[in-house]
Design a protein around this motif. Sequence first.
Motif, mmCIF file in Angstrom:
data_model
loop_
_atom_site.group_PDB
_atom_site.id
_atom_site.type_symbol
_atom_site.label_atom_id
_atom_site.label_comp_id
_atom_site.label_asym_id
_atom_site.label_seq_id
_atom_site.Cartn_x
_atom_site.Cartn_y
_atom_site.Cartn_z
ATOM 1 N N ILE A 1 0.830 -1.332 0.033
ATOM 2 C CA ILE A 1 -0.220 0.041 0.184
ATOM 3 C C ILE A 1 0.887 1.218 -0.096
ATOM 4 N N GLU A 2 0.784 2.073 -1.190
ATOM 5 C CA GLU A 2 1.729 3.054 -1.410
ATOM 6 C C GLU A 2 1.879 4.166 -0.383
ATOM 7 N N SER A 3 0.610 4.497 0.706
ATOM 8 C CA SER A 3 0.740 5.447 1.516
ATOM 9 C C SER A 3 1.720 5.053 2.832
ATOM 10 N N MET A 4 1.927 3.720 2.892
ATOM 11 C CA MET A 4 2.609 3.341 4.111
ATOM 12 C C MET A 4 3.880 3.981 4.529
ATOM 13 N N PRO A 5 4.858 4.280 3.705
ATOM 14 C CA PRO A 5 6.038 4.917 3.859
ATOM 15 C C PRO A 5 5.983 6.252 4.774
ATOM 16 N N ALA A 6 4.620 6.958 4.548
ATOM 17 C CA ALA A 6 4.804 8.263 5.546
ATOM 18 C C ALA A 6 4.378 7.602 6.716
ATOM 19 N N LYS A 7 3.670 6.578 6.987
ATOM 20 C CA LYS A 7 3.246 5.971 8.435
ATOM 21 C C LYS A 7 4.609 5.477 8.905
ATOM 22 N N ILE A 8 5.301 4.817 8.166
ATOM 23 C CA ILE A 8 6.546 4.218 8.623
ATOM 24 C C ILE A 8 7.373 5.571 9.303
ATOM 25 N N ALA A 9 7.553 6.586 8.475
ATOM 26 C CA ALA A 9 8.356 7.701 9.073
ATOM 27 C C ALA A 9 7.821 8.223 10.302
ATOM 28 N N GLU A 10 6.584 8.153 10.422
ATOM 29 C CA GLU A 10 5.903 8.421 11.756
ATOM 30 C C GLU A 10 6.262 7.726 12.768
ATOM 31 N N ALA A 11 6.035 6.384 12.518
ATOM 32 C CA ALA A 11 6.536 5.416 13.736
ATOM 33 C C ALA A 11 7.991 5.697 13.901
ATOM 34 N N ARG A 12 8.969 6.075 13.140
ATOM 35 C CA ARG A 12 10.412 6.243 13.032
ATOM 36 C C ARG A 12 10.523 7.174 14.339
ATOM 37 N N ALA A 13 9.929 8.374 13.837
ATOM 38 C CA ALA A 13 9.850 9.648 14.702
ATOM 39 C C ALA A 13 9.303 9.147 15.984
ATOM 40 N N ILE A 14 8.345 8.596 16.343
ATOM 41 C CA ILE A 14 8.221 8.185 17.804
ATOM 42 C C ILE A 14 9.159 7.473 18.403
ATOM 43 N N ILE A 15 9.913 6.356 17.613
ATOM 44 C CA ILE A 15 10.845 5.568 18.184
ATOM 45 C C ILE A 15 11.971 6.360 18.526
ATOM 46 N N ASP A 16 12.383 7.150 17.817
ATOM 47 C CA ASP A 16 13.468 7.983 17.977
ATOM 48 C C ASP A 16 13.174 8.929 19.271
ATOM 49 N N ALA A 17 12.098 9.427 19.533
ATOM 50 C CA ALA A 17 11.812 10.250 20.578
ATOM 51 C C ALA A 17 11.945 9.401 21.983
ATOM 52 N N SER A 18 11.495 8.153 21.834
ATOM 53 C CA SER A 18 11.877 7.159 22.830
ATOM 54 C C SER A 18 13.082 7.120 23.543
ATOM 55 N N GLY A 19 14.038 7.262 22.597
ATOM 56 C CA GLY A 19 15.389 6.854 23.071
ATOM 57 C C GLY A 19 15.568 5.405 23.329
ATOM 58 N N ARG A 20 14.635 4.508 22.985
ATOM 59 C CA ARG A 20 14.678 2.971 22.989
ATOM 60 C C ARG A 20 15.342 2.544 22.056
ATOM 61 N N PRO A 21 15.902 1.314 21.867
ATOM 62 C CA PRO A 21 16.274 0.484 20.651
ATOM 63 C C PRO A 21 15.041 -0.366 20.209
#
Length: 232
Positions: free
Chosen positions: A159-179
Amino acid sequence: MPRSPLPPVIAPSILAGDLAQLGPESEASIAAGADWIHFDVMDNHFVPNLTFGPPVARSLKTHLEASHPDTPLDAHLMVRPVDPLIEAFAAAGADSITFHPEASDHVDRSLRIARDAGCRTGLVFNPATPLEWLKYVLDLVDIVLIMSVNPGFAGQRFIESMPAKIAEARAIIDASGRPIRLQVDGGIKADNIATVAEAGADTFVAGSAIFGQPDYTAAISDLRQRIATANA
Ligand code: DX5
Ligand code: ZN
């Protein structure tokens, strides 16, 4: 766009292999360079397909322990109710257990069941499911899995719209500081895996892109090369 700091993991979905050869197909994919074996559990209720139960996971895990003891079995549970099967798959030898928040009445409790059983834990997000479910449980999560197809079958189109959601998840993970690992599942192929890596994913499930190819080693090497180029 931010990339993942974690080394990439390729997790072939055995659902797309020859299911009469579960052990040999898994071994062949590991010999070809796979890091984890992705095991899709479907109940014909939460999703419209029926696959494997805990005894099948136990047999496969026993088989892998003899030949490839370091290869994790990654159980993706598409079942409701989920709590009893988290316990059953943990007992069967699953190393990671991911489940869908809609399939749990008490997401925090389900995550704790998986963690207390010694498994890596993860929440799975269907294409239309918002990431808000993560907000209060990030400290209980080791994997965030973004579905890039609606779950139920191998061989569907990304589904072509998913990379934007992946990037949102990346930002949430990065902000958490957890691996926390950012896994993507569904329709991953040689022609889109770079885009998925660029959006911040580090753990790539691929079914038909590996088991649908005549040469698993060539298929996995190609995927890995494209991830490396995207991350360079
Ligand atoms: C879909 C499953 C996927 C699927 C992947 O419900 O969770 O793991 O088997 O297969 P491909 O890569 O062929 O979409
Ligand atoms: Zn899956």
